[in-house]
Design an enzyme around this catalytic site. Structure first.
Site, PDB file in Angstrom:
ATOM      1  N   LYS A  77      -3.426   7.296   4.370  1.00 51.00           N
ATOM      2  CA  LYS A  77      -2.434   6.316   3.906  1.00 51.00           C
ATOM      3  C   LYS A  77      -1.030   6.866   4.102  1.00 51.00           C
ATOM      4  O   LYS A  77      -0.783   8.057   3.850  1.00 51.00           O
ATOM      5  CB  LYS A  77      -2.691   6.018   2.429  1.00 51.00           C
ATOM      6  CG  LYS A  77      -1.792   4.937   1.832  1.00 51.00           C
ATOM      7  CD  LYS A  77      -2.124   4.718   0.366  1.00 51.00           C
ATOM      8  CE  LYS A  77      -1.309   3.592  -0.243  1.00 51.00           C
ATOM      9  NZ  LYS A  77      -1.639   3.383  -1.673  1.00 51.00           N
TER      10      LYS A  77
ATOM     11  N   SER B 273      -5.129   0.620  -6.421  1.00 52.62           N
ATOM     12  CA  SER B 273      -4.927   0.535  -4.964  1.00 52.62           C
ATOM     13  C   SER B 273      -5.969   1.202  -4.092  1.00 52.62           C
ATOM     14  O   SER B 273      -5.898   1.076  -2.873  1.00 52.62           O
ATOM     15  CB  SER B 273      -3.559   1.092  -4.610  1.00 52.62           C
ATOM     16  OG  SER B 273      -2.585   0.158  -4.921  1.00 52.62           O
TER      17      SER B 273
ATOM     18  N   SER C  71      -2.761  -1.371  -2.684  1.00 47.69           N
ATOM     19  CA  SER C  71      -1.811  -1.100  -1.630  1.00 47.69           C
ATOM     20  C   SER C  71      -2.426  -0.306  -0.463  1.00 47.69           C
ATOM     21  O   SER C  71      -1.838  -0.242   0.615  1.00 47.69           O
ATOM     22  CB  SER C  71      -0.615  -0.332  -2.187  1.00 47.69           C
ATOM     23  OG  SER C  71      -1.042   0.905  -2.727  1.00 47.69           O
TER      24      SER C  71
HETATM   25  N1  GLN Z   1      -1.182  -3.471  -7.419  1.00 41.93           N
HETATM   26  C1  GLN Z   1      -0.621  -2.521  -8.329  1.00 41.93           C
HETATM   27  C2  GLN Z   1       0.871  -2.484  -8.161  1.00 41.93           C
HETATM   28  O1  GLN Z   1       1.369  -3.272  -7.436  1.00 41.93           O
HETATM   29  C3  GLN Z   1      -1.243  -1.164  -8.119  1.00 41.93           C
HETATM   30  C4  GLN Z   1      -0.690  -0.469  -6.953  1.00 41.93           C
HETATM   31  C5  GLN Z   1      -1.280   0.907  -6.770  1.00 41.93           C
HETATM   32  O2  GLN Z   1      -2.306   1.251  -7.330  1.00 41.93           O
HETATM   33  N2  GLN Z   1      -0.588   1.696  -6.002  1.00 41.93           N
HETATM   34  O3  GLN Z   1       1.553  -1.690  -8.730  1.00 41.93           O
END
Ligand code: GLN
Length: 486
Positions: free
Chosen positions: A79, A178, A154
């Site tokens: 990532k 994410s 994400s």
């Molecule tokens: N969807 C969540 C956010 O927007 C979690 C994102 C993540 O785990 N990086 O913060």
């Protein structure tokens, strides 16, 4: 032989060890498929083909000399919020365009030490803020199961890469879901480790008290192998725990007899997709049939997770992102003087969601509001954690749906941030509590989209959640389905 890019890590290792396959052949197969399919799937932001081939040749050489490191010759995706030495690391943001770190994140370094080959950097929501990769400043990744749909986020690029056969496994990060949510949308074994299990050194910070790096893979055994490589104390991260790392693969016994599984009432809610509830309940009965006991439990503060997370994570983000000012990293929009330069660089460098969070976080931390918002959120976070402590006094693991819906259409949630935040409703509590959670595929909806369930375990019990996930996976066939791509 099966298509090389469809092999699991475990299968590929077997062939590599038997000298029936070389790391270079395997790497070339992935690079060829990336060239062919990445234009559709958009999983990668950067492909490091030359370096990958060199690493593969070195791996073959090492094996010829008798080496047998745990991931020797396995091609992986990383990532783009994880720092990679001399390889552009953008965090999906324009503000870091062109930035090449001087060092590898510890998790990346450990994968390489274990013999892993880095194919490239996977797309993600900007600074890991989002649930669909639509917040990436560069491109929206497509779900390999249906190219009109999001892969989740994400870590959507990492998930799409593994699911589309563009990497044998991947690293993602999970701050509020994410890893698990894209794992659910793409039918993968995807593990958010306990906070402190894997070093955060070189993981570009979003919410420092929440961020965790972890694996996405085709099978639970593969996820266990990847975790094995990256887990453990790191002197470069004072929040990584100095605890022994168990042998995760050896722990995969296939047994769940006598195991107590908590089923939390708060995770089966009105408005969730009925097929998800059905699939998770069927999986629970299946595990019961294998000798586990189901125990109804209550996690009464679950409903506060969303407001608590959306105070704490933006608050931490607002301070972490203060360092991007055009002076130290990435491109600078020079306006002569300091303040105008900061303003122009940050104004143009950050996307809308990141700005929204910086504003929310700055507000929550400002004098006069700190106690009412941030202080209160921290207090409620403790209550959420205590819910889990109490539950784990009665049960070994908790099983719940990972997401309230299957992969949604690209564009469906972008105009309403609150709707997007609701996607995280089932993943946030475990993140706030710092415990571990593994997504495993447990069905498909009528449109052929994957359904995932999460197996949650107490902090540092990855061995147990992996064992349960593996036992379930071994007696079901969901993980064997693959998306129909060229
Ligand atoms: N969807 C969540 C956010 O927007 C979690 C994102 C993540 O785990 N990086 O913060």
């Amino acid at each position: 032989m099966t298509q090389l890019t469809a092999l699991t890590i475990t299968e590929a290792l077997k062939l590599l060890r038997a000298r029936q396959l070389s790391a270079l052949e395997l790497t070339n197969a992935y690079l060829e498929r990336i060239e062919r399919l990445n234009p559709q799937v958009q999983a990668y932001l950067t492909v490091t083909a030359d370096v990958a081939r060199q690493q593969a040749q070195a791996a073959d050489q090492a094996r010829a000399n008798g080496a047998d490191d745990p991931l020797l010759g396995i091609p992986l995706a990383i990532k783009d919020v994880l720092s990679t030495r001399d390889v552009e690391t953008t965090c999906g943001s324009k503000i870091l365009k062109g930035y090449q770190p001087l060092f590898d994140a510890t998790s990346v370094n450990r994968l390489k030490q274990a013999g892993g080959i880095v194919l490239g950097k996977a797309n993600c929501d900007e600074f890991a803020m989002g649930s669909s990769t639509e917040n990436s400043a560069y491109t929206t990744t497509r779900n390999p199961w249906n190219l009109e749909r999001v892969p989740g986020g994400s870590s959507g690029g990492s998930a799409a890469a593994v699911s589309a056969g563009l990497a044998a496994g991947a690293l993602g990060t999970d701050t509020g879901g994410s890893i698990r949510q894209p794992g659910a949308f793409c039918a993968l074994a995807a593990l958010k480790p306990s906070y402190g299990r894997v070093s955060r050194y070189g993981l570009v910070a979003f919410g420092s008290s929440l961020d965790c790096a972890g694996p996405l893979a085709r099978t639970v055994e593969d996820a266990a192998r990847l975790l094995q490589a990256i887990a453990g104390h790191d002197p470069l991260d004072s929040t990584s725990m100095n605890l022994p790392v168990p042998d995760y693969v050896a722990g995969l016994t296939g047994e769940v007899k006598g195991l107590r599984i908590g089923v939390p009432e708060q995770y089966f809610i009105d408005g969730m997709q009925a097929e998800i509830e059905g699939a998770v309940r069927a999986a629970l009965s299946h595990l019961e049939g294998m000798g586990a006991t189901l125990v109804p439990i209550s996690l009464p503060h679950t409903e506060y997770s969303l407001p608590v997370y959306y105070i704490i994570a933006p608050a931490e983000a607002s301070t972490n992102l203060a360092r991007y000012d055009g002076i130290r990293f990435g491109p600078k929009i020079d306006k002569g003087d300091m303040w105008p330069t900061y303003k122009a660089t940050r104004g143009q460098g950050f996307g809308a969601e990141v700005k929204r969070r910086i504003m929310l976080g700055t507000y929550a931390l400002s004098a006069g509001y700190y106690d009412a918002y941030y202080g209160k959120a921290q207090a409620v976070r403790t209550l959420i954690k205590q819910d889990f402590d109490q539950a784990f006094a009665q049960v070994d693991v908790i099983i719940a749906p990972t997401t309230p819906s299957t992969a949604f259409r690209i564009g469906d949630n972008t105009s309403d941030p609150l709707k997007m935040y609701l996607e995280d409703v089932f993943t946030l509590p475990a993140s706030l509590a710092g415990i571990c959670g593994l997504n495993v595929p447990c069905g498909f909806d009528q449109q052929g989209l994957p359904i995932g369930m999460q197996i949650l375990g107490k902090a540092f019990s990855e061995e147990v959640v992996l064992r349960v996930g593996h036992a379930y996976e071994q007696s079901t066939a969901w993980h064997q389905r693959q998306p129909a791509l060229g």
